[in-house]
Design a protein around this motif. Structure first.
Motif, short mmCIF file in Angstrom:
data_model
loop_
_atom_site.label_atom_id
_atom_site.label_comp_id
_atom_site.label_asym_id
_atom_site.label_seq_id
_atom_site.Cartn_x
_atom_site.Cartn_y
_atom_site.Cartn_z
N GLY A 170 0.83 -1.21 0.00
CA GLY A 170 0.00 0.00 0.00
C GLY A 170 0.86 1.25 0.00
N ILE A 171 1.97 1.20 0.72
CA ILE A 171 2.86 2.36 0.78
C ILE A 171 3.45 2.65 -0.60
CG2 ILE A 171 5.14 3.05 1.64
CD1 ILE A 171 4.33 2.55 4.31
N LEU A 172 3.61 1.61 -1.42
CA LEU A 172 4.08 1.82 -2.79
C LEU A 172 2.94 2.29 -3.70
CD1 LEU A 172 6.47 -1.15 -3.60
CD2 LEU A 172 7.01 1.28 -3.36
N ILE A 173 1.80 1.59 -3.60
CA ILE A 173 0.72 1.82 -4.57
C ILE A 173 -0.01 3.13 -4.30
CG2 ILE A 173 -1.45 0.89 -5.48
CD1 ILE A 173 -0.33 -1.89 -5.03
N GLY A 174 -0.22 3.45 -3.02
CA GLY A 174 -0.95 4.67 -2.66
C GLY A 174 -0.38 5.92 -3.34
N PRO A 175 0.94 6.19 -3.16
CA PRO A 175 1.50 7.38 -3.80
C PRO A 175 1.46 7.30 -5.32
CG PRO A 175 2.96 6.56 -2.10
CD PRO A 175 1.88 5.54 -2.25
N MET A 176 1.57 6.07 -5.89
CA MET A 176 1.51 5.96 -7.34
C MET A 176 0.12 6.38 -7.84
SD MET A 176 3.79 2.52 -7.72
CE MET A 176 2.92 1.85 -9.09
N VAL A 177 -0.91 5.88 -7.18
CA VAL A 177 -2.27 6.27 -7.56
C VAL A 177 -2.44 7.78 -7.38
CG1 VAL A 177 -4.70 6.06 -6.97
CG2 VAL A 177 -3.26 4.03 -7.03
N GLY A 178 -1.96 8.29 -6.24
CA GLY A 178 -2.07 9.73 -5.98
C GLY A 178 -1.37 10.54 -7.05
N GLY A 179 -0.13 10.15 -7.38
CA GLY A 179 0.64 10.87 -8.39
C GLY A 179 -0.05 10.82 -9.75
N ALA A 180 -0.59 9.65 -10.09
CA ALA A 180 -1.27 9.51 -11.39
C ALA A 180 -2.50 10.41 -11.44
CB ALA A 180 -1.67 8.05 -11.61
N LEU A 181 -3.26 10.43 -10.33
CA LEU A 181 -4.43 11.32 -10.28
C LEU A 181 -4.00 12.77 -10.42
CD1 LEU A 181 -6.61 9.71 -7.48
CD2 LEU A 181 -7.15 9.90 -9.91
#
Lengths: 287, 408
Positions: free
Chosen positions: A62-73
């Protein structure tokens, strides 16, 4: 012993605020762009982390995926909408549009995850206290402190030691001159924006075991982020870092000595800084 | 400075827009039959009875509002939205988390929609704000949550009934039980606002009267997210148990952090029931295990009415009902019984009041009746413990603390 715990509490809370405030401060510094959806990105990070943990059973993923989703948004928002609002003198448009985004996020997260309170336990092996003799302290806040220090170090290296960092600093210092000298300010700003909201989302995931997700949390966090940015001075991550620690420690020692006045103390601090150094602790004086 | 100034406005704006969003999708959530169109088979006559429902569908109490709407709908559907020969039409408004907005919405329901019965209200601050409106408009008001003592004491009104509780009613019986059965040395932690202060005062009253000693009392600001300093003070006081009052996400965070600090299992918790109700348990899970609490209901309470209530609710919504659902479910029943008693004639407010005073029935919580003096519910309060029952973390009733009537 309480004083030692309060120190760690303050530091870990401060690091969370740093993750939140750093992005806001960077974006404002580079693009003079006011992003009121920042708190929304924080809780999106939290909800993504929550879902990843529930579906895949791994908090660290989650610590990896969360920021990736945030950055993409963040990238998507910038490409679709926000890039139309860049530029001097458009602060009101930015406030309106990003606040609209914040409301959309608030409703979308409620539609997607409901209004229930969501929280998770600390991941093993940090789910139990560290005990030294008579002193015992939960382990997870130390993880938050570690993540905060790591991010601060990496950000500092990025800004001070890389070409992209130099461009970001140039764009922050004098956007017009930077553009004249060949710095592609629009892409730089977009990158900074994505980085900033990714940091907010990271904060949201890291905070999960310490904070609960519930409607309204996004606006609470936005307010705190604004406080941190105003105290620290706009556009400097060092400013955001020290300001976040100051707010975190004020909060934890405030709760220890004057539990009734904690919230007032944070805003008192803000007022003092505004009187004494209106440009923020490490801010540049306005030209 | 413009930032700080704008925050209030922004939040208000935000609340407003969120409401708009919620109202937009009301249809699918509430799923009430279209008002005004009598269903086949039934032949209610006359215009429908307008019942104004004020519960939060945005803000911090969103989940409670949803539970309550489910409770109203569950009961009204059992009677086919008909009572006293008339159809029942629900007009729902968003209470939000703000007392002033709630008052505006209540005024809209009473003055613009001209509802004949008013019900709902989660927040004590909101109910105090609208007390005079309800009283002066002589609207039969069935309050289904807000538990501030004064609503049925100093500020009581003949037109206001309460199906939920007073803060005193829930926490007073716990103090004596803790002193008699657990320990005489406790530390207290509580949310520093009206309801939290009243709850801890009620606990303390019966606890010290039974010989208990309060080693430290620790207030914390409502909406807190970091309980480490509270937990440190608890540890420093070296109590044999902790009494607590917190609700919603505060409760979730406290219980999580109490467990993270390694204190769960070492220092027993004895708390006001809301701190470990379904909304909190579904989020905290096993970190709340073993906590004792007092409340006027438990999902596992063993009586036929409750078994049927829980079963029907689970079939329909696929989750456990909460105490908030139960209070609204009973509130709906009170409304139906009143309308039946007056044969649907709502023209005389005082006749409605007399009919409400006479309501008595078997509730999921046990015998339900109103105190004729205060119009607050008289009910049993149960001592419960959070246990793992076949993989489900639920409150199990340990003992019945008896029938409790608020002194008024």
């Amino acid at each position: 012993m309480q004083y030692v715990s309060a120190l760690f509490n303050g530091l870990s809370y401060g690091m969370l605020l740093f993750l939140l405030g750093a992005g806001l401060s960077l974006v404002f510094g580079v693009g003079r762009f006011i992003n009121l959806a920042h708190g929304g990105l924080f809780i999106i990070g939290g909800y993504v982390g929550f879902t990843v943990l529930n579906e895949l059973g791994n908090f660290w993923l989650g610590i990896l995926i969360g920021p990736m989703v945030g950055g993409a948004l963040g990238l998507a928002a910038d490409l679709l909408v926000l890039r139309r609002l860049h530029g001097h003198g458009r602060e009101l448009d930015q406030v309106l549009v990003t606040f609209g985004l914040a409301l959309i996020i608030a409703d979308a997260t409620r539609a997607g995850w409901g209004g229930d309170i969501r929280s998770v336990g600390a991941p093993a092996p940090f789910d139990r206290p560290i005990e030294i003799g008579d002193f015992s302290y939960p382990a997870y806040p130390l993880v938050i402190i570690g993540v905060g220090l790591l991010v601060f170090g990496l950000l500092w290296l990025l800004l001070q030691r890389t070409r992209v960092g130099a461009m970001i600093r140039a764009a922050a210092g004098d956007p017009q001159m930077a553009q004249v000298l060949g710095v592609p300010t629009a892409p730089v700003l977009r990158l900074t924006f994505a980085l900033g909201v990714a940091l907010a989302a990271l904060g949201g995931v890291v905070a999960l075991p310490r904070q609960a997700l519930a409607p309204g949390r996004d606006f609470e966090m936005l307010l705190l982020a604004l406080v941190v940015v105003v105290i620290g001075g706009l556009g400097r991550i060092e400013g955001a870092f020290w300001a976040a620690l100051l707010v975190g420690l004020t909060d934890s020692y405030g709760k220890l000595f004057f539990p009734e006045f904690t919230v007032a103390m944070i805003f008192g601090l803000l007022a003092l800084v505004l009187i004494w150094r209106p440009e923020g602790l490490l801010g540049r004086r306005a030209v | 400075m413009s930032r700080r100034l704008s925050r209030r406005d922004l939040l208000k704006l935000g609340a407003g827009l969120a409401v708009a969003g919620v109202l937009g999708c009301e249809g699918e959530e509430a799923a009430t039959p279209t008002p005004g169109t009598p269903s086949a088979g039934q032949a209610p006559s006359g215009p429908p009875v307008k019942v104004g429902v004020l519960v939060p569908t945005s803000g911090v109490y969103t989940a409670l509002g949803r539970d309550m709407l489910n409770g109203y709908n569950l009961y009204f559907q059992q009677v086919n939205f008909t009572a006293g020969g008339r159809r029942i039409e629900l007009i729902t408004e968003d209470e939000t988390g703000d007392a002033n907005t709630a008052l505006t919405r209540a005024r809209k329901l009473i003055e613009a929609d001209r509802v004949e019965v008013f019900t709902g209200v989660v927040s004590t601050a909101a109910v105090y704000a609208m007390r005079d409106l309800l009283h002066q408009s002589r609207t039969l008001s069935i309050i289904t949550n807000a538990g501030g003592n004064d609503l049925t004491r100093g500020r009581k009104s003949p037109y206001i009934f309460r199906t939920s509780f007073t803060s005193w009613q829930v926490s007073f019986p716990l103090g004596k039980w803790v002193a008699d059965n657990l320990t005489k040395r406790v530390a207290i932690m509580y949310a520093d606002y009206g309801f939290g202060q009243e709850s801890q005062a009620a606990f303390r009253e019966s606890f010290t009267a039974a010989g208990g000693q309060v080693l430290d009392a620790i207030p914390y600001p409502l909406g807190n997210s970091d309980f480490s300093s509270v937990i440190d003070r608890i540890r420093a006081a070296r109590p044999d148990a902790v009494y607590g009052f917190a609700s919603g996400s505060d409760a979730v965070l406290f219980l999580r952090q109490f467990a993270q600090a390694g204190l769960r299992g070492r220092i027993p918790l004895a708390v006001t029931g809301f701190m470990v109700e379904q909304d909190v348990l579904q989020s905290v899970g096993r970190d709340a295990l073993d906590a004792y609490s007092s409340l006027h209901w438990a999902v596992t309470l063993d009586n036929p009415t409750n078994r049927r209530f829980v079963e029907e609710y689970r079939r329909r919504y696929n989750e456990f009902p909460s105490v908030f659902t139960m209070q609204a479910y009973d509130g709906a029943r009170v409304i139906v019984e009143v309308l039946n008693a007056v044969n649907g004639d709502t023209s005389d407010p005082d006749r409605l009041v007399r009919a409400a005073e006479a309501v008595r029935f078997d509730s999921p919580r046990g015998l339900f009746e109103f105190d004729p003096v205060t119009h607050n519910v008289i009910q049993n309060v149960y001592l419960r413990q959070v246990r793992d029952q076949g993989g489900q973390v639920v409150n199990v009733v340990v003992t019945d603390l008896g029938r409790i009537r608020d002194p008024g």
